[in-house]
Design a protein around this motif. Structure first.
Motif, PDB file in Angstrom:
ATOM      1  N   UNK A 113       0.826  -1.209   0.000  1.00 30.22           N
ATOM      2  CA  UNK A 113       0.000   0.000   0.000  1.00 30.22           C
ATOM      3  C   UNK A 113       0.862   1.261   0.000  1.00 30.22           C
ATOM      4  N   UNK A 114       1.931   1.269   0.798  1.00 28.52           N
ATOM      5  CA  UNK A 114       2.824   2.428   0.817  1.00 28.52           C
ATOM      6  C   UNK A 114       3.479   2.621  -0.547  1.00 28.52           C
ATOM      7  N   UNK A 115       3.861   1.530  -1.186  1.00 25.97           N
ATOM      8  CA  UNK A 115       4.482   1.617  -2.514  1.00 25.97           C
ATOM      9  C   UNK A 115       3.493   2.163  -3.539  1.00 25.97           C
ATOM     10  N   UNK A 116       2.251   1.696  -3.460  1.00 24.91           N
ATOM     11  CA  UNK A 116       1.224   2.162  -4.399  1.00 24.91           C
ATOM     12  C   UNK A 116       0.934   3.639  -4.179  1.00 24.91           C
ATOM     13  N   UNK A 117       0.813   4.062  -2.926  1.00 24.67           N
ATOM     14  CA  UNK A 117       0.585   5.477  -2.639  1.00 24.67           C
ATOM     15  C   UNK A 117       1.761   6.320  -3.133  1.00 24.67           C
ATOM     16  N   UNK A 118       2.979   5.828  -2.939  1.00 21.10           N
ATOM     17  CA  UNK A 118       4.151   6.556  -3.411  1.00 21.10           C
ATOM     18  C   UNK A 118       4.167   6.690  -4.926  1.00 21.10           C
ATOM     19  N   UNK A 119       3.840   5.597  -5.634  1.00 18.95           N
ATOM     20  CA  UNK A 119       3.794   5.642  -7.094  1.00 18.95           C
ATOM     21  C   UNK A 119       2.695   6.590  -7.573  1.00 18.95           C
ATOM     22  N   UNK A 120       1.550   6.548  -6.912  1.00 17.63           N
ATOM     23  CA  UNK A 120       0.452   7.443  -7.281  1.00 17.63           C
ATOM     24  C   UNK A 120       0.847   8.904  -7.085  1.00 17.63           C
ATOM     25  N   UNK A 121       1.482   9.201  -5.958  1.00 14.77           N
ATOM     26  CA  UNK A 121       1.904  10.577  -5.684  1.00 14.77           C
ATOM     27  C   UNK A 121       2.956  11.032  -6.696  1.00 14.77           C
ATOM     28  N   UNK A 122       3.899  10.147  -7.031  1.00 11.48           N
ATOM     29  CA  UNK A 122       4.954  10.506  -7.978  1.00 11.48           C
ATOM     30  C   UNK A 122       4.363  10.811  -9.354  1.00 11.48           C
ATOM     31  N   UNK A 123       3.465   9.946  -9.838  1.00 10.42           N
ATOM     32  CA  UNK A 123       2.860  10.175 -11.145  1.00 10.42           C
ATOM     33  C   UNK A 123       1.996  11.432 -11.135  1.00 10.42           C
ATOM     34  N   UNK A 124       1.336  11.698 -10.005  1.00 11.36           N
ATOM     35  CA  UNK A 124       0.516  12.901  -9.910  1.00 11.36           C
ATOM     36  C   UNK A 124       1.364  14.153 -10.029  1.00 11.36           C
ATOM     37  N   UNK A 125       2.506  14.181  -9.354  1.00 11.76           N
ATOM     38  CA  UNK A 125       3.396  15.348  -9.416  1.00 11.76           C
ATOM     39  C   UNK A 125       3.933  15.532 -10.831  1.00 11.76           C
ATOM     40  N   UNK A 126       4.340  14.432 -11.475  1.00 12.82           N
ATOM     41  CA  UNK A 126       4.870  14.523 -12.841  1.00 12.82           C
ATOM     42  C   UNK A 126       3.809  15.034 -13.799  1.00 12.82           C
ATOM     43  N   UNK A 127       2.610  14.457 -13.725  1.00 13.40           N
ATOM     44  CA  UNK A 127       1.530  14.868 -14.626  1.00 13.40           C
ATOM     45  C   UNK A 127       1.133  16.312 -14.352  1.00 13.40           C
ATOM     46  N   UNK A 128       1.063  16.692 -13.072  1.00 10.84           N
ATOM     47  CA  UNK A 128       0.724  18.077 -12.737  1.00 10.84           C
ATOM     48  C   UNK A 128       1.736  19.050 -13.330  1.00 10.84           C
ATOM     49  N   UNK A 129       3.029  18.743 -13.206  1.00  5.40           N
ATOM     50  CA  UNK A 129       4.067  19.638 -13.722  1.00  5.40           C
ATOM     51  C   UNK A 129       3.981  19.748 -15.248  1.00  5.40           C
ATOM     52  N   UNK A 130       3.796  18.621 -15.926  1.00  6.42           N
ATOM     53  CA  UNK A 130       3.732  18.642 -17.393  1.00  6.42           C
ATOM     54  C   UNK A 130       2.482  19.361 -17.889  1.00  6.42           C
ATOM     55  N   UNK A 131       1.340  19.076 -17.270  1.00  8.13           N
ATOM     56  CA  UNK A 131       0.113  19.754 -17.697  1.00  8.13           C
ATOM     57  C   UNK A 131       0.172  21.244 -17.403  1.00  8.13           C
TER      58      UNK A 131
END
Length: 283
Positions: free
Chosen positions: A61-79
Motif C-alpha cells: 500500500x505504501x508503494x502504491x501510494x508513493x507511485x500514485x503521488x509521484x505520477x501525480x506530481x509529474x503529470x501536474x508539472x507537465x500539464x
C-alpha cells in the motif's frame, strides 16, 4: 432583516439539500463502512481500526501510494507547463477574439471522443512494433524496439497528460483573458523585459487559474484507475486500482478505508495549494 435572512436560507435550501444527499451523506457512509469488519464472504457493521491498521502496515500500500503521488506530481508539472504555454499563446499572441475562440475550441477536439478511445490510440504509436519504434529503427537511431514506451509508467503519465491538459488550459486561459493589457504595456514602457513581464505581471495574476487547474488535475489523476490499468497493461497499480480490486473482491470496508485515506490525501494537497492564493476571486 429577519425576513431577508429567511429568504436567503430558503434560496440556499435546495442546493444545500442536494449537497447533503449526494455528497455529504455518501462520504459519511464511506467513513462509517471503513470501520466495519469483513470476512471472505460478507461484511458486517462493527467499529474497529483493523482496515486502517492493515492499510498503513502494508508495504504494498505504501508503494502504491508513493507511485500514485509521484505520477501525480509529474503529470501536474507537465500539464501546467503545456497548459500555461497554450493559454499564454491564445491570450497574448492571438490578436482577434474570433481566432482565440477558434483555436481554443480546437484544443477541445480530443474531448469529442471517450477516454478509452484516446488511450487505445496510443497503442499503435508506442507499441513494440508501433510507428514510433519503426521510425526510430528506420532512421538508424536504435537497433531494437524500445520496450518502455508502452505498458510502463511513461505511457501512463503520457496518457494522463493527454487526457487532462485541457483541465489546466481552460482556467488559466480564462484568468489570462481578464488581465488588463494596459498593465503589460505599462511594464513594457517602464523598460521591463519579456521575461520580467512574465514573472512579475502575468504569472502572479494567473495564479487563481493555475490553482483551479491544479485542483482538477490532481483530483482526477489521484482517483483515475482505468488509465493506469490500460496503459500499464495491468503491470502497475495506483490507489484507485486498490479500491477497485477490493470492491471486486467484495471487501467493501477495506475499499472504504483506502478511499478515506485517498480523500484526506487529496484534500491536504489541495489545501496546501489553496493557501498560496484565494481562488474565490475566480468563482
Amino acid at each position: 432583516m429577519r425576513r431577508a435572512n429567511l429568504n436567503s436560507w430558503l434560496l440556499a435550501a435546495p442546493l444545500t439539500g442536494v449537497l447533503v444527499v449526494f455528497l455529504i451523506l455518501p462520504i459519511l457512509l464511506i467513513v462509517a463502512v471503513s470501520f466495519w469488519s469483513s470476512n471472505e464472504f460478507s461484511f458486517y457493521p462493527d467499529f474497529q481500526f483493523g482496515n486502517y491498521e492493515y492499510l498503513f502496515g502494508s508495504a504494498v500500500a505504501w508503494k502504491v501510494f508513493g507511485l500514485t503521488f509521484m505520477m501525480t506530481v509529474i503529470v501536474w508539472a507537465l500539464t501546467l507547463v503545456i497548459g500555461f504555454t497554450i493559454a499564454f499563446f491564445l491570450a497574448f499572441h492571438v490578436r482577434t477574439q474570433k481566432w482565440q475562440m477558434a483555436l481554443f475550441l480546437l484544443t477541445t477536439i480530443p474531448f469529442w471522443t471517450s477516454n478509452i478511445i484516446r488511450m487505445i490510440s496510443w497503442i499503435p504509436l508506442l507499441g513494440k512494433n508501433g510507428l514510433m519504434n519503426q521510425t526510430l529503427i528506420g532512421a538508424g537511431i536504435i537497433n531494437e524496439p524500445i520496450q518502455w514506451l508502452l505498458y510502463s509508467s511513461f505511457s501512463v503519465c503520457l496518457a494522463f497528460v493527454h487526457l487532462y491538459t485541457l483541465f489546466m488550459v481552460v482556467p488559466i486561459f480564462n484568468t489570462m483573458m481578464r488581465i488588463d493589457k494596459s498593465l503589460i504595456e505599462a511594464a513594457r514602457d517602464s523598460g521591463a523585459s519579456g521575461f520580467q513581464i512574465l514573472t512579475n505581471v502575468i504569472i502572479p495574476l494567473s495564479k487563481p487559474g493555475i490553482m483551479i487547474g491544479s485542483v482538477f488535475v490532481i483530483a482526477l489523476v489521484m482517483s483515475d484507475f482505468v488509465t493506469t490499468r490500460f496503459m500499464s497493461g495491468s503491470q502497475l497499480a495506483n490507489v484507485g486500482r486498490l479500491i477497485s480490486n477490493d470492491i471486486g473482491l467484495l471487501q467493501y470496508p477495506s475499499a472504504a478505508a483506502t478511499a478515506v485515506v485517498l480523500l484526506i490525501t487529496v484534500l491536504l494537497m489541495i489545501g496546501a495549494m489553496l493557501r498560496l492564493v484565494d481562488i474565490r476571486k475566480e468563482l
